[in-house]
Design an enzyme around this catalytic site. Structure first.
Site, PDB file in Angstrom:
ATOM      1  N   LYS A   6       6.558   1.559  11.417  1.00 15.64           N
ATOM      2  CA  LYS A   6       6.615   2.164  10.081  1.00 15.64           C
ATOM      3  C   LYS A   6       6.440   1.123   8.979  1.00 15.64           C
ATOM      4  CE  LYS A   6      11.637   2.026   9.768  1.00 15.64           C
ATOM      5  NZ  LYS A   6      11.626   0.937   8.771  1.00 15.64           N
ATOM      6  N   THR A   7       6.984  -0.080   9.169  1.00 14.02           N
ATOM      7  CA  THR A   7       6.823  -1.116   8.143  1.00 14.02           C
ATOM      8  C   THR A   7       5.356  -1.488   7.996  1.00 14.02           C
ATOM      9  OG1 THR A   7       9.026  -1.975   8.695  1.00 14.02           O
ATOM     10  CG2 THR A   7       7.587  -3.400   7.403  1.00 14.02           C
ATOM     11  N   ASP A  24      10.784   3.226   2.046  1.00 11.01           N
ATOM     12  CA  ASP A  24      11.052   2.931   3.451  1.00 11.01           C
ATOM     13  C   ASP A  24      12.486   3.355   3.781  1.00 11.01           C
ATOM     14  OD1 ASP A  24      10.727   1.984   5.999  1.00 11.01           O
ATOM     15  OD2 ASP A  24      10.867  -0.132   5.471  1.00 11.01           O
ATOM     16  N   GLU A  25      12.752   3.607   5.066  1.00 11.61           N
ATOM     17  CA  GLU A  25      14.099   3.995   5.523  1.00 11.61           C
ATOM     18  C   GLU A  25      14.643   5.152   4.689  1.00 11.61           C
ATOM     19  OE1 GLU A  25      15.113   2.837   8.194  1.00 11.61           O
ATOM     20  OE2 GLU A  25      14.467   0.772   8.454  1.00 11.61           O
ATOM     21  N   GLN A  70      17.751   8.094  12.970  1.00 16.54           N
ATOM     22  CA  GLN A  70      18.361   6.793  12.715  1.00 16.54           C
ATOM     23  C   GLN A  70      19.219   6.797  11.442  1.00 16.54           C
ATOM     24  OE1 GLN A  70      15.974   3.170  13.812  1.00 16.54           O
ATOM     25  NE2 GLN A  70      14.287   4.633  13.766  1.00 16.54           N
ATOM     26  N   ARG A 112      17.088  -0.658  20.160  1.00 17.59           N
ATOM     27  CA  ARG A 112      16.933  -2.071  19.792  1.00 17.59           C
ATOM     28  C   ARG A 112      16.384  -2.864  20.969  1.00 17.59           C
ATOM     29  NH1 ARG A 112      15.937  -1.040  15.476  1.00 17.59           N
ATOM     30  NH2 ARG A 112      16.122   1.077  16.253  1.00 17.59           N
TER      31      ARG A 112
END
Length: 702
Positions: free
Chosen positions: A35-36, A220-221, A251, A587
Site C-alpha cells: 500500500k505504501t 495512508d492507514e 488492521q 508481521r
C-alpha cells in the site's frame, strides 16, 4: 520518469489504484500488499504524468517515519526535493494549518504543543489542586483524549451531560485542563485535529481557501483515523472529491486511542461514487502464515471482505508450543532463537517476539539475558523522550512561548535553584489571582512591593537568565541551545555522558528554526526512530503494526491474554482482539511460532491458562503442535517434526575440548540440531570456527 517506468513493477490492482483519475478512491489494502508503494507511486503519477502541481497534493500518514520514507521515495522518482510539500502526519499538517490560521478561533499562532508527558504533568497538577488522587491521571487523560478525538470539548460535554455519562469531578478537571491550556497558549495532540475542524466549520472562507489550494488528498492507514481526523479529511475533500483513502479494516487496532474502524464504511457512504480497489496479493508472508491470519480474521462480523494470497509458496508450518509456565515458555523462545542464530541463516535483528501486555517482557528479558542474547524493547525511551533532551527542549519552548507554564515548571529548578514546591505554590496562587501565566507572574513579583525580598531573591536569577535567552531567540538555533547550556550550567549538572546527548541535539538543530524545531520534538515518537543494532526485538502487538520480520514469535497465545480477558464478553472488543492477532501474524515473513503456558503469573497471582479460543479457528493442517513434557527439559513433538528443530542432546558440552582428525584440538562453542543429526560449532586455533555434524565429524572428546 516515464509512465512505463513508474508502473512496470506494479500488479494489475496496484496499477489501477495508481492511475485512477479524478473522484474518490478507496483502496482496501491487505497486510503486506504494497500500500505504501501505491500511495507513493500515485503521488508521482499525479504530479509527473497528470501534471498536478505537487504543492496541491496533501498526503497524510500516521508516523513521521512513514512521511519521511514517502518523501525519500518521491525524491528518487522525480529527482526533485520533497521539502515544503504537504506530506506528514495528521498532527503535523494540522499544526501547519493552525500556525497559519488559528487566530480565527481566538488563539495565538505561537502556541506550543504539549506531548503526552506535558499533558500528564498538567493533569496531575490539577488533580493535586482539586485534592483528587493523582494516580488517576492516566485514566483521566485517556478520557480527555477520547472525547477530543470525537470532537467533544468541555462545552459539548457540559451541554450533553446525559449522553456522556456525566461525572462532575471529571468535568471540573476537563474544564480546568482546557482553561489552563488556553492560558498557557498551548495545544495538546488531540487539540490539533479538533481545532482544525472547528476552524473549518466556523470559518467557511478559510476552508474554501484550503480546498482551492489542495486539489488532491491522499490518506495512508485510513483505518486508524478517529472522528476528528475523518471529519478534517472529509471537509478538505468536499469540493474536488479527489480523495484517495488507503487502509485495511482488518488492521484497525487503535480503538483505545479513538480510532474508529467504522470510518471505512462511512467513507463509502459519504463518497458514494467512490471506486473501490482490493489489494490482496501479499508480498511478505508464506501461504501457511496467511492461512493462519485469514482463518481467524474472517470470523469477524461486518468486515470488508478480502482474501490475501501469495506467490511465495506454502513455507514451513506454523509452530505452536505449550510450556508449563511463562518461565519455561521464555526459555524455549530464547533457546530456539539461539538455534536460528547459530545456523547462520538469521541475525538477531531478523527476529521479533510479540506479546499482548508489557508485563510479559520480564520473563523474556531474563531468558535472553541468561543466554547472552542481545535484545531491545521496541518503543522504549526514544531520543526526544530522554530527560536531558526534554529539559533543553522545555527551555526552548519557554523561549518561544513564555506562557508555557508546564515547560516552565519543568525547568524552573533545573538545574537546582532553590525554587521548591512551596515557592512554586506561592507563585501559582498569585498567577491564578492575576489570571496569567507563571512567567509573567514572576516578572510582576520582581517589580511588586507586596512580595518579600526572599521570594524575589529565589526567582530573580531564573528570570534574568530567561530574559537574556528570550532576547536571543532569533540567533541560529544550534547557537541558542549552546547559549541555554552555558547560561544555565546545565551540562556540568547532568554530567559528561548525558551531555553527549545534548551535543547530538545541537548538531540536529543546525539549520532549523526555533518554532519548527519545538513542534518536531513534541510530535516525535519512539516509532519514528530507526534501530540498526543486531538485537532481538521485544514489543507489544500494538507496537508491531507497520513492521515486518523474517521470524516472529507471538508469546502468551492464551485466553485472557490473546484475546485479553477484558474483551471476551464484548463482541466489538473481541473483534479488535482478532484484528490484533491478525496484525501480529502478518508481521512474519518466513517463520511464525505461537507459544503459550499452562500456568502463568499475572498481576501477582498464579493462574491456570487455557489455549487461545482463536486456536479453534485455525485448521490443523496449518500448524504443528509442540508440548513440553513435565519434569524434563526435552520437547515432545506431535504431528510434524520442526524443520529447523528446537532442542538437541549433544555429548559435547559448550567449553569442552575435542580432537578432529584433520584440524586437531578445538573448543566447542555451541551445539544445535535434531537428536539424530546434532551439529556443533568448534573453534580450532588452526582454522577458526567450523560447523560440524557429529554423524560425520569423527570428533574425539579429550
Amino acid at each position: 520518469m516515464t509512465k512505463q517506468t513508474l508502473l512496470n513493477d506494479l500488479n494489475l490492482q496496484q496499477k489501477e489504484a495508481v492511475t485512477h483519475g479524478s473522484g474518490p478512491l478507496l483502496v482496501l489494502a491487505g497486510a503486506g500488499s504494497g500500500k505504501t508503494k501505491v500511495i507513493t507511486h500515485r503521488f508521482a503519477y499525479l504530479s509527473g504524468i497528470h501534471k498536478v502541481p505537487p504543492s496541491s497534493i496533501m498526503a497524510i500518514t500516521f508516523t513521521n517515519k512513514a512521511a519521511e520514507e514517502m518523501k525519500e521515495r518521491l525524491e528518487s522518482f522525480t529527482g526533485k526535493s520533497a521539502n515544503g510539500l504537504w506530506i506528514g502526519t495528521f498532527h503535523s499538517l494540522s499544526a501547519k494549518i493552525l500556525r497559519r490560521d488559528i487566530g480565527h478561533i481566538g488563539l495565538r499562532n505561537d502556541f506550543c504543543i504539549y506531548d503526552e508527558d506535558d499533558s500528564g504533568n498538567l493533569v496531575r497538577s490539577i488533580l493535586k489542586e482539586f485534592k483528587i488522587h493523582e494516580a488517576l491521571y492516566k485514566g483521566i487523560l485517556s478520557k480527555i483524549s477520547s472525547l477530543k478525538a470525537s470532537l467533544t470539548g468541555p462545552e459539548e460535554l457540559l451541554a450533553n451531560e446525559d449522553s456522556y455519562g456525566f461525572d462532575e469531578k471529571f468535568a471540573r478537571v476537563y474544564v480546568r485542563y482546557q482553561d489552563d491550556l488556553r492560558r498557557n497558549n498551548a495545544l495538546d495532540f488531540d487539540d490539533l485535529s479538533m481545532c482544525a475542524v472547528r476552524l473549518f466549520d466556523r470559518h467557511p472562507s478559510v476552508l474554501k481557501r484550503y480546498q482551492a489550494e489542495f486539489s488532491h488528498l491522499m490518506i495512508d492507514e485510513f483505518q486508524d483515523t478517529n472522528a476528528a481526523q475523518y471529519n478534517l479529511a472529509r471537509l478538505l475533500a468536499a469540493k474536488h472529491k479527489n480523495i484517495c483513502a488507503v487502509g485495511d479494516d482488518d488492521q484497525s487496532i487503535y480503538k483505545f486511542r479513538g480510532a474508529e474502524v467504522k470510518n471505512m464504511h462511512s467513507f463509502k457512504k459519504d463518497f458514494s461514487k467512490a471506486k473501490v480497489i482490493h489489494l490482496e496479493q501479499n508480498y511478505r508472508s508464506t501461504r501457511n502464515i496467511l492461512n493462519i491470519a485469514g482463518n481467524v480474521i474472517e470470523k469477524n462480523p461486518s468486515r470488508l471482505p478480502k482474501k490475501l494470497w501469495t506467490e511465495r509458496g506454502e513455507g514451513d508450518k506454523v509452530y505452536y508450543c505449550i510450556a508449563g509456565n511463562e518461565l519455561e515458555e521464555a526459555k524455549y523462545i530464547a533457546r530456539l532463537i539461539k538455534e536460528l542464530y547459530l545456523k547462520g541463516k538469521h541475525s538477531y535483528r531478523d527476529i521479533a517476539v510479540l506479546y499482548r501486555i508489557s508485563q510479559q517482557s520480564r520473563a523474556l528479558e531474563e531468558a535472553l539475558r541468561e543466554n547472552g542474547q542481545p535484545y531491545r524493547i521496541f518503543g522504549g525511551i526514544s531520543f526526544y523522550q530522554r530527560r536531558e533532551i526534554k529539559d533543553i527542549v522545555s527551555y526552548l519552548k519557554v523561549i518561544a512561548n513564555p506562557d508555557d507554564t508546564v515547560s516552565l515548571k519543568r525547568i524552573v529548578n533545573c538545574p537546582p535553584r532553590q525554587i521548591g514546591a512551596a515557592t512554586i505554590a506561592r507563585i501559582e496562587n498569585e498567577s491564578r489571582r492575576r489570571e496569567e501565566g507563571l512567567y509573567r507572574t514572576m516578572k510582576y513579583i520582581l517589580k511588586s512591593n507586596s512580595h518579600t525580598t526572599a521570594l524575589k531573591d529565589k526567582i530573580s536569577e531564573f528570570v534574568n537568565i530567561m530574559e537574556g535567552l528570550i532576547a536571543n531567540r532569533n540567533i541560529p538555533l544550534h547557537e541558542l541551545i549552546a547559549l541555554v547550556c552555558s547560561q544555565t550550567g546545565y551540562l556540568a549538572w547532568v554530567g559528561e555522558e548525558k551531555a553527549g546527548y545534548v551535543s547530538d541535539l545541537i548538531t540536529i538543530a543546525e539549520g532549523k528554526d526555533l518554532d519548527g524545531f519545538v513542534d518536531h520534538a513534541s510530535l516525535h515518537s519512539g516509532l519514528d526512530e530507526a534501530h540498526t543494532d543486531d538485537a532481538v526485538s521485544l514489543l507489544t502487538l500494538h507496537s508491531a503494526k507497520g513492521l515486518e520480520f523474517p521470524v516472529v514469535f507471538i508469546a502468551g497465545f492464551e485466553d485472557g491474554l490473546l484475546p485479553h480477558f477484558h474483551a471476551v464478553k464484548d463482541t466489538e472488543e473481541l473483534a479488535e482482539e482478532r484484528r490484533l492477532f491478525y496484525v501480529g501474524v502478518t508481521r512474519a515473513q518466513d517463520m511464525l511460532v505461537l507459544t503459550g503456558a499452562k500456568k502463568r503469573r499475572l498481576y501477582t497471582s498464579l493462574q491456570e491458562q487455557q489455549p487461545s479460543r482463536f486456536l479453534a479457528d485455525i485448521p490443523g493442517t496449518c500448524y504443528c503442535r509442540i508440548e513440553k513434557r513435565p519434569k524434563t527439559d526435552k520437547i515432545a513433538f506431535q504431528a510434524v517434526k520442526l524443520s529447523g528443530n528446537i532442542l538437541n542432546t549433544s555429548p559435547f558440552a559448550t567449553g569442552s575440548r575435542v580432537k578432529h582428525p584433520k584440524w586437531g584440538i578445538g573448543v566447542v562453542r555451541d551445539s544445535y540440531g535434531e537428536t539424530d543429526d546434532v551439529k556443533v560449532m568448534v573453534n580450532f586455533p588452526s582454522v577458526g570456527i567450523k560447523r560440524l555434524s557429529l554423524k560425520f565429524a569423527n570428533l574425539e572428546k579429550i
